[in-house]
Write a protein that holds these residues in place. Structure first.
Motif, mmCIF file in Angstrom:
data_model
loop_
_atom_site.group_PDB
_atom_site.id
_atom_site.type_symbol
_atom_site.label_atom_id
_atom_site.label_comp_id
_atom_site.label_asym_id
_atom_site.label_seq_id
_atom_site.Cartn_x
_atom_site.Cartn_y
_atom_site.Cartn_z
ATOM 1 N N ALA A 195 -1.522 13.782 -0.317
ATOM 2 C CA ALA A 195 -1.617 14.756 -1.403
ATOM 3 C C ALA A 195 -0.303 15.479 -1.670
ATOM 4 N N ASN A 196 0.541 15.628 -0.672
ATOM 5 C CA ASN A 196 1.775 16.403 -0.850
ATOM 6 C C ASN A 196 2.979 15.553 -1.233
ATOM 7 N N ARG A 197 2.789 14.268 -1.485
ATOM 8 C CA ARG A 197 3.899 13.402 -1.866
ATOM 9 C C ARG A 197 4.048 13.361 -3.374
ATOM 10 N N PRO A 198 5.247 13.726 -3.892
ATOM 11 C CA PRO A 198 5.446 13.650 -5.335
ATOM 12 C C PRO A 198 5.097 12.248 -5.857
ATOM 13 N N GLY A 199 4.401 12.228 -6.955
ATOM 14 C CA GLY A 199 3.962 10.967 -7.544
ATOM 15 C C GLY A 199 2.563 10.568 -7.128
ATOM 16 N N SER A 200 2.029 11.200 -6.077
ATOM 17 C CA SER A 200 0.651 10.878 -5.709
ATOM 18 C C SER A 200 -0.288 11.557 -6.699
ATOM 19 N N MET A 201 -1.496 11.080 -6.768
ATOM 20 C CA MET A 201 -2.489 11.653 -7.663
ATOM 21 C C MET A 201 -3.843 11.603 -6.982
ATOM 22 N N HIS A 202 -4.822 12.279 -7.587
ATOM 23 C CA HIS A 202 -6.187 12.131 -7.106
ATOM 24 C C HIS A 202 -7.128 12.118 -8.297
ATOM 25 N N LEU A 203 -8.276 11.545 -8.082
ATOM 26 C CA LEU A 203 -9.331 11.489 -9.085
ATOM 27 C C LEU A 203 -10.439 12.416 -8.612
ATOM 28 N N CYS A 204 -10.863 13.314 -9.489
ATOM 29 C CA CYS A 204 -11.843 14.331 -9.132
ATOM 30 C C CYS A 204 -13.161 14.078 -9.864
ATOM 31 N N GLY A 213 -7.081 4.102 0.352
ATOM 32 C CA GLY A 213 -6.377 5.354 0.582
ATOM 33 C C GLY A 213 -6.142 6.189 -0.664
ATOM 34 N N THR A 214 -6.728 5.815 -1.808
ATOM 35 C CA THR A 214 -6.594 6.635 -3.011
ATOM 36 C C THR A 214 -7.312 7.959 -2.776
ATOM 37 N N ASN A 215 -6.638 9.062 -3.088
ATOM 38 C CA ASN A 215 -7.216 10.386 -2.888
ATOM 39 C C ASN A 215 -8.296 10.656 -3.931
ATOM 40 N N LEU A 216 -9.453 11.082 -3.465
ATOM 41 C CA LEU A 216 -10.583 11.411 -4.324
ATOM 42 C C LEU A 216 -11.085 12.798 -3.957
ATOM 43 N N GLU A 217 -11.742 13.435 -4.908
ATOM 44 C CA GLU A 217 -12.225 14.806 -4.702
ATOM 45 C C GLU A 217 -13.585 14.957 -5.356
ATOM 46 N N ILE A 218 -14.431 15.781 -4.760
ATOM 47 C CA ILE A 218 -15.629 16.280 -5.449
ATOM 48 C C ILE A 218 -15.419 17.773 -5.646
ATOM 49 N N ILE A 219 -15.904 18.282 -6.767
ATOM 50 C CA ILE A 219 -15.705 19.695 -7.104
ATOM 51 C C ILE A 219 -16.943 20.239 -7.800
ATOM 52 N N GLU A 220 -17.255 21.474 -7.487
ATOM 53 C CA GLU A 220 -18.223 22.252 -8.266
ATOM 54 C C GLU A 220 -17.439 23.439 -8.805
ATOM 55 N N PRO A 221 -16.941 23.324 -10.059
ATOM 56 C CA PRO A 221 -16.093 24.377 -10.609
ATOM 57 C C PRO A 221 -16.883 25.628 -10.970
ATOM 58 N N GLN A 222 -16.174 26.732 -10.960
ATOM 59 C CA GLN A 222 -16.744 28.030 -11.347
ATOM 60 C C GLN A 222 -15.896 28.616 -12.466
ATOM 61 N N GLY A 223 -16.515 29.359 -13.358
ATOM 62 C CA GLY A 223 -15.799 30.133 -14.362
ATOM 63 C C GLY A 223 -14.885 29.351 -15.276
ATOM 64 N N GLY A 224 -15.236 28.130 -15.635
ATOM 65 C CA GLY A 224 -14.402 27.364 -16.547
ATOM 66 C C GLY A 224 -13.227 26.675 -15.886
ATOM 67 N N PHE A 225 -13.130 26.777 -14.568
ATOM 68 C CA PHE A 225 -12.051 26.134 -13.826
ATOM 69 C C PHE A 225 -12.319 24.644 -13.733
ATOM 70 N N ALA A 226 -11.267 23.834 -13.817
ATOM 71 C CA ALA A 226 -11.338 22.363 -13.653
ATOM 72 C C ALA A 226 -12.278 21.714 -14.650
ATOM 73 N N ASN A 227 -11.978 21.885 -15.906
ATOM 74 C CA ASN A 227 -12.821 21.299 -16.962
ATOM 75 C C ASN A 227 -13.088 19.864 -16.733
ATOM 76 N N ARG A 266 0.839 -1.194 0.000
ATOM 77 C CA ARG A 266 0.000 0.000 0.000
ATOM 78 C C ARG A 266 0.881 1.253 0.000
ATOM 79 N N THR A 267 0.518 2.235 -0.798
ATOM 80 C CA THR A 267 1.323 3.456 -0.896
ATOM 81 C C THR A 267 1.029 4.450 0.220
ATOM 82 N N ASN A 268 -0.176 4.380 0.791
ATOM 83 C CA ASN A 268 -0.592 5.372 1.784
ATOM 84 C C ASN A 268 -0.351 6.787 1.268
ATOM 85 N N GLY A 269 -0.786 7.002 0.039
ATOM 86 C CA GLY A 269 -0.554 8.283 -0.628
ATOM 87 C C GLY A 269 -1.107 9.466 0.139
#
Length: 162
Positions: free
Chosen positions: A89-98, A148-162, A84-87
């Protein structure tokens, strides 16, 4: 690694692959999260395929859940089993799915009510913290899947985070 600055023009995602420790538990988690069932399930046992990933072998089980515009490949390696990576957010090479949420507040509350454990409070981008200014008002919240995979929910504004 030295990479040429010649553009490769890879501008469209096909899928994201997530290594999991328990495929059945991950299918249940991602099916509940997305409201979708796997479109494919299978097994593989291939030394040549393993070598494409820098592994001696690739004996695995997998499932694919499609969301609009992206496949989520859940992959349980059975040989070799990884650590397990125990990723974080601040570790280089980690990623998240939004995941986009059209009504962030409603989705966030439904997720909290359903028992999702957020890493911290939800957040709205404010002036002076983020550029471009078009991102002001964007709402985000972060959580992890069972591995432990990082996940995110987002409500973008103004064209941010296509």
């Amino acid at each position: 690694m030295t990479v040429s600055d010649t553009p490769m023009h890879l501008t469209q995602g096909a899928h994201v692959g997530i290594s999991v420790s328990d495929l059945d538990a991950s299918i249940a988690f991602y099916s509940a999260l997305t409201g979708r069932e796997p479109v494919a399930r299978g097994t593989m046992d291939s030394e040549p395929f393993g070598r494409t990933q820098g592994l001696p072998n690739a004996k695995l089980r997998y499932a694919t859940i499609n969301i609009d515009g992206l496949g989520i490949d859940l992959i349980q390696f059975q040989d070799p089993v990884g650590e397990r990576t125990n990723g974080k957010a601040n570790r280089p090479g980690s990623m998240h799915l939004c995941f986009k949420a059209d009504d962030f507040d409603a989705v966030y509350q439904r997720m909290k009510d359903a028992g999702y454990d957020f890493l911290g409070d939800d957040y709205t981008f404010t002036s002076g913290e983020v550029t471009p200014e078009a991102a002001l008002g964007t709402k985000v919240a972060y959580f992890n899947d069972p591995d432990g995979t990082n996940l995110e929910i987002i409500e973008p504004q103004g064209g941010f985070a296509n």
